[in-house]
Scaffold this motif. Structure first.
Motif, PDB file in Angstrom:
ATOM      1  N   VAL A  68       0.841  -1.201   0.000  1.00  0.00           N
ATOM      2  CA  VAL A  68       0.000   0.000   0.000  1.00  0.00           C
ATOM      3  C   VAL A  68       0.876   1.252   0.000  1.00  0.00           C
ATOM      4  CG1 VAL A  68      -1.646   1.352   1.364  1.00  0.00           C
ATOM      5  CG2 VAL A  68      -2.012  -1.100   1.049  1.00  0.00           C
ATOM      6  N   ALA A  69       1.887   1.271   0.841  1.00  0.00           N
ATOM      7  CA  ALA A  69       2.791   2.431   0.906  1.00  0.00           C
ATOM      8  C   ALA A  69       3.505   2.645  -0.418  1.00  0.00           C
ATOM      9  CB  ALA A  69       3.809   2.233   2.027  1.00  0.00           C
ATOM     10  N   LEU A  70       3.945   1.577  -1.052  1.00  0.00           N
ATOM     11  CA  LEU A  70       4.627   1.697  -2.334  1.00  0.00           C
ATOM     12  C   LEU A  70       3.671   2.229  -3.403  1.00  0.00           C
ATOM     13  CD1 LEU A  70       7.301   1.305  -3.765  1.00  0.00           C
ATOM     14  CD2 LEU A  70       6.633  -1.069  -4.210  1.00  0.00           C
ATOM     15  N   GLY A  71       2.413   1.799  -3.361  1.00  0.00           N
ATOM     16  CA  GLY A  71       1.419   2.321  -4.296  1.00  0.00           C
ATOM     17  C   GLY A  71       1.199   3.811  -4.125  1.00  0.00           C
ATOM     18  N   ILE A  72       1.140   4.263  -2.885  1.00  0.00           N
ATOM     19  CA  ILE A  72       0.989   5.701  -2.610  1.00  0.00           C
ATOM     20  C   ILE A  72       2.206   6.453  -3.133  1.00  0.00           C
ATOM     21  CG2 ILE A  72       0.911   7.418  -0.758  1.00  0.00           C
ATOM     22  CD1 ILE A  72      -0.695   5.279   0.862  1.00  0.00           C
ATOM     23  N   PHE A  73       3.385   5.921  -2.878  1.00  0.00           N
ATOM     24  CA  PHE A  73       4.615   6.565  -3.341  1.00  0.00           C
ATOM     25  C   PHE A  73       4.658   6.657  -4.858  1.00  0.00           C
ATOM     26  CE2 PHE A  73       8.978   6.228  -4.885  1.00  0.00           C
ATOM     27  CZ  PHE A  73       9.549   7.337  -4.278  1.00  0.00           C
ATOM     28  N   ARG A  74       4.315   5.573  -5.533  1.00  0.00           N
ATOM     29  CA  ARG A  74       4.369   5.566  -6.995  1.00  0.00           C
ATOM     30  C   ARG A  74       3.360   6.523  -7.610  1.00  0.00           C
ATOM     31  NH1 ARG A  74       5.289  -0.897  -7.848  1.00  0.00           N
ATOM     32  NH2 ARG A  74       7.549  -0.818  -7.670  1.00  0.00           N
ATOM     33  N   ALA A  75       2.251   6.776  -6.934  1.00  0.00           N
ATOM     34  CA  ALA A  75       1.237   7.699  -7.446  1.00  0.00           C
ATOM     35  C   ALA A  75       1.733   9.141  -7.412  1.00  0.00           C
ATOM     36  CB  ALA A  75      -0.055   7.564  -6.642  1.00  0.00           C
ATOM     37  N   ARG A  76       2.557   9.483  -6.431  1.00  0.00           N
ATOM     38  CA  ARG A  76       3.074  10.854  -6.283  1.00  0.00           C
ATOM     39  C   ARG A  76       4.463  10.814  -5.662  1.00  0.00           C
ATOM     40  NH1 ARG A  76      -1.273  14.961  -4.200  1.00  0.00           N
ATOM     41  NH2 ARG A  76      -0.023  16.288  -5.510  1.00  0.00           N
ATOM     42  N   PRO A  77       5.463  10.409  -6.446  1.00  0.00           N
ATOM     43  CA  PRO A  77       6.791  10.204  -5.876  1.00  0.00           C
ATOM     44  C   PRO A  77       7.570  11.465  -5.521  1.00  0.00           C
ATOM     45  CG  PRO A  77       6.856   9.859  -8.236  1.00  0.00           C
ATOM     46  CD  PRO A  77       5.404  10.083  -7.859  1.00  0.00           C
ATOM     47  N   HIS A  78       7.253  12.584  -6.144  1.00  0.00           N
ATOM     48  CA  HIS A  78       8.054  13.794  -5.933  1.00  0.00           C
ATOM     49  C   HIS A  78       7.877  14.334  -4.526  1.00  0.00           C
ATOM     50  CE1 HIS A  78       9.088  13.676 -10.106  1.00  0.00           C
ATOM     51  NE2 HIS A  78       7.811  13.618 -10.420  1.00  0.00           N
ATOM     52  N   GLY A  79       8.985  14.447  -3.823  1.00  0.00           N
ATOM     53  CA  GLY A  79       8.944  14.993  -2.474  1.00  0.00           C
ATOM     54  C   GLY A  79       8.470  14.018  -1.423  1.00  0.00           C
ATOM     55  N   ALA A  80       8.308  12.752  -1.778  1.00  0.00           N
ATOM     56  CA  ALA A  80       7.812  11.772  -0.819  1.00  0.00           C
ATOM     57  C   ALA A  80       8.962  11.006  -0.177  1.00  0.00           C
ATOM     58  CB  ALA A  80       6.868  10.788  -1.509  1.00  0.00           C
ATOM     59  N   ALA A  81       8.763  10.630   1.052  1.00  0.00           N
ATOM     60  CA  ALA A  81       9.743   9.830   1.781  1.00  0.00           C
ATOM     61  C   ALA A  81       8.987   8.842   2.666  1.00  0.00           C
ATOM     62  CB  ALA A  81      10.632  10.717   2.637  1.00  0.00           C
ATOM     63  N   PHE A  82       9.644   7.740   2.965  1.00  0.00           N
ATOM     64  CA  PHE A  82       9.054   6.729   3.851  1.00  0.00           C
ATOM     65  C   PHE A  82       9.568   6.928   5.272  1.00  0.00           C
ATOM     66  CE2 PHE A  82       9.032   4.538  -0.260  1.00  0.00           C
ATOM     67  CZ  PHE A  82       7.714   4.112  -0.300  1.00  0.00           C
ATOM     68  N   LEU A  83       8.709   6.683   6.235  1.00  0.00           N
ATOM     69  CA  LEU A  83       9.087   6.593   7.635  1.00  0.00           C
ATOM     70  C   LEU A  83       8.678   5.196   8.072  1.00  0.00           C
ATOM     71  CD1 LEU A  83      10.098   7.729  10.318  1.00  0.00           C
ATOM     72  CD2 LEU A  83       7.799   8.602  10.715  1.00  0.00           C
ATOM     73  N   LEU A  84       9.673   4.331   8.236  1.00  0.00           N
ATOM     74  CA  LEU A  84       9.426   2.936   8.581  1.00  0.00           C
ATOM     75  C   LEU A  84       9.579   2.754  10.082  1.00  0.00           C
ATOM     76  CD1 LEU A  84      11.566   1.390   5.722  1.00  0.00           C
ATOM     77  CD2 LEU A  84       9.101   1.812   5.719  1.00  0.00           C
TER      78      LEU A  84
END
Length: 78
Positions: free
Chosen positions: A35-51
């Motif tokens: 789910v997180a990867l899908g969100i990232f791929r939809a709007r990758p610019h300026g996005a970062a993960f917090l795991l």
């Protein structure tokens, strides 16, 4: 001229889950990462993960913290 502040980053928080003694992620952990990867791929610019996820008898008894397994999964999947 003053420098403009950078735009706020989009943070995608992925809650920790369980993993096996060999580091294999539980199905729930993998679903969260997908789910997180899908969100990232939809709007990758300026996005970062917090795991999240560390250690505990009930969810991770390995030496590395849970988030390292999640990070490896994300890197393997793009």
């Amino acid at each position: 001229m003053k420098a403009r502040p950078s735009a706020p980053r989009r943070i995608i928080v992925v809650l920790g889950g369980t993993n096996a003694r060999n580091g294999r992620l539980s199905p729930m952990s993998v679903r969260r990462l997908r789910v997180a990867l899908g969100i990232f791929r939809a709007r990758p610019h300026g996005a970062a993960f917090l795991l999240t996820g560390g250690f505990g008898d009930h969810f991770n008894v390995t030496a590395p913290p849970h988030w390292t397994y999640a990070q490896r999964w994300l890197r393997r999947h793009g």
